[in-house]
Design a protein around this motif. Structure first.
Motif, PDB file in Angstrom:
ATOM      1  N   ALA A   9      10.327  29.045  -9.410  1.00 17.11           N
ATOM      2  CA  ALA A   9       8.964  28.504  -9.361  1.00 17.11           C
ATOM      3  C   ALA A   9       8.027  29.416  -8.571  1.00 17.11           C
ATOM      4  O   ALA A   9       6.852  29.096  -8.383  1.00 17.11           O
ATOM      5  N   SER A  14       8.940  32.856 -11.786  1.00 14.57           N
ATOM      6  CA  SER A  14       8.297  32.079 -12.866  1.00 14.57           C
ATOM      7  C   SER A  14       7.872  33.004 -14.007  1.00 14.57           C
ATOM      8  O   SER A  14       7.930  32.614 -15.180  1.00 14.57           O
ATOM      9  N   LEU A  44       5.332  26.964 -13.915  1.00 15.99           N
ATOM     10  CA  LEU A  44       6.304  26.769 -14.992  1.00 15.99           C
ATOM     11  C   LEU A  44       5.784  25.829 -16.071  1.00 15.99           C
ATOM     12  O   LEU A  44       6.520  25.500 -17.011  1.00 15.99           O
TER      13      LEU A  44
END
Ligand code: NAD
Ligand code: DAU
Length: 346
Positions: A9, A14, A44
């Motif tokens: 993340a 990501s 995301l």
């Protein structure tokens, strides 16, 4: 491939997840991320509805959770991005750096040793080589001379990862990339911080004399290198991944001002970072020759794209800059400005 991506993340993680899902390169992909200040599920959102993608919020230091995920998910590869990644924060507060970057890596390696997998790809940094005088360039055999708690923790983790290959034959690959830039980077790092300040007509805080040299790598070029290494990299090996674009910080800041149309009078020289490495320089000959990878994004073009992304995503910036970031900002920058004022008076 079935991939377990730690730190997916964050900024680079990501980008990697978006690329692997977008290009159909992952059969299934599980992200494990603690969602610290730097982790953001908005990064995301483009893959959120994809049936191949799953997200688990959790800490890589949690051995029970990590074991359970490996047992249940049985990945072909772990791509390990999760880290405390910011040098200034590691100077203000070193403890979390060692917990995540060293102990977290150890927990993942232990689980990989027990469960077995195809590749453990450890995403590391050129900072482990420390500052190099001109005209030296570090190849993968260059001695490690990290300067900050962050780079020391990454160097320690690199050695631990390699020891699991030598001792237990865990199939590891270590990558050492230079400074990444691009969309979704947390605005504590040089390029997004300076873009934000320029867009708001706020002073741009350049540490020291601005002569420190960094090699800039567009994040998608980095992710492409990682994807190729998953496929073609040799286990037990280290690969440098450089952008072939070494520039002094002041030049980077000037280019941001030119692209945003703001005056150079916004530049402020502030107190230097303690232990500030003067120059990073790596050779990427090995990955170019063995894997056929090279950086493709021209810096000026990548920087324009990055500025455009931050212009179009003011809401993302405002959300990540709320809360905890304010405390960090005051600790890191207000002291610097007070120090400069004191120096000017004396
Ligand atoms: P980032 O700070 O943007 O993201 C780090 C991610 O890791 C976040 O999503 C965070 O929530 C997660 N995380 C932190 N601690 C965790 C924990 N204990 N358990 C699970 N998740 C945790 O970092 P980035 O810039 O994307 O860097 C990713 C990796 O690449 C790092 O390992 C970094 O050392 C390395 N690297 C970064 C650069 C760069 O220029 N940014 C260059 C070379 C290498
Ligand atoms: O080299 C790879 C490394 O690049 C990664 O391993 C790290 O995770 C990543 O954070 C980055 O580290 P740096 O310390 O080089 O990045 P940062 O963006 O913090 O700083 C880049 C240069 O800009 C550095 O010389 C310090 C300077 N700087 C930074 C900030 C935030 C400033 O002059 N002013 C600033 O406000």
């Amino acid at each position: 491939m079935k991939l377990l991506v730690t730190g997916g993340a964050g900024f680079i993680g990501s980008a990697f997840v978006r690329m692997m899902i977008g290009a159909g390169c992952a059969r299934e992909l599980l992200v494990l991320d603690k969602l610290t200040y730097a982790g953001n599920l908005e990064n995301l959102a483009p893959v959120a509805g994809d049936p191949r993608y799953r997200f688990v919020r959790g800490d890589i230091c949690d051995a029970t959770l990590v074991e359970h995920l490996l047992e249940e998910f049985r990945p072909d590869a772990i791509v390990h991005f999760a880290a405390e990644s910011h040098v200034d924060r590691s100077i203000l507060s070193p403890a979390p750096v060692f917990e995540t970057n060293l102990r977290g890596t150890f927990v993942l390696l232990e689980a990989a040793r027990k469960h077995g997998l195809g590749v453990f790809l450890h995403v590391s940094t050129d900072e482990v080589y420390g500052s190099l005088p001109e005209p030296l360039e570090a190849d993968e055999n260059f001695p490690l001379r990290p300067s900050s708690p962050y780079s020391a923790s990454k160097a320690g983790a690199d050695l631990l990862v390699l020891s699991y290959f030598t001792t237990y034959r865990v199939p590891v690959i270590v990558t050492r990339a230079s400074n990444n830039y691009g969309p979704y980077q947390f605005p504590e790092k040089l390029i997004p911080l300076m873009i934000g300040h320029a867009m708001e007509d706020r002073p741009l805080p350049v540490y020291g004399d601005g002569g420190n040299v960094r090699d800039w790598l567009y994040v998608e070029d980095h992710c492409r290198a990682l994807a190729l290494l998953l496929e073609k990299g040799r286990t037990g090996e280290i690969y440098n991944v450089g952008g072939n674009c070494a520039l002094p910080n002041l030049e980077v800041v000037r280019r941001i001002l030119r692209i945003t149309g703001k005056p150079e009078s916004l530049i402020r020289f502030v107190a230097d970072r303690p232990g500030h490495d003067r120059r990073y320089a790596i050779s990427s000959r090995k990955i170019q020759q063995e894997i056929g990878w090279r950086p493709e994004t021209d810096f000026e073009e990548g920087l324009r794209r990055t500025v455009a992304w931050y212009r179009e995503n003011a809401g993302w910036v405002a959300r990540v800059l709320s809360g905890e970031y304010r405390r960090y900002y005051e600790q890191n920058y207000l002291n610097r400005e007070a120090e400069i004022r004191r120096l000017v008076r004396s």
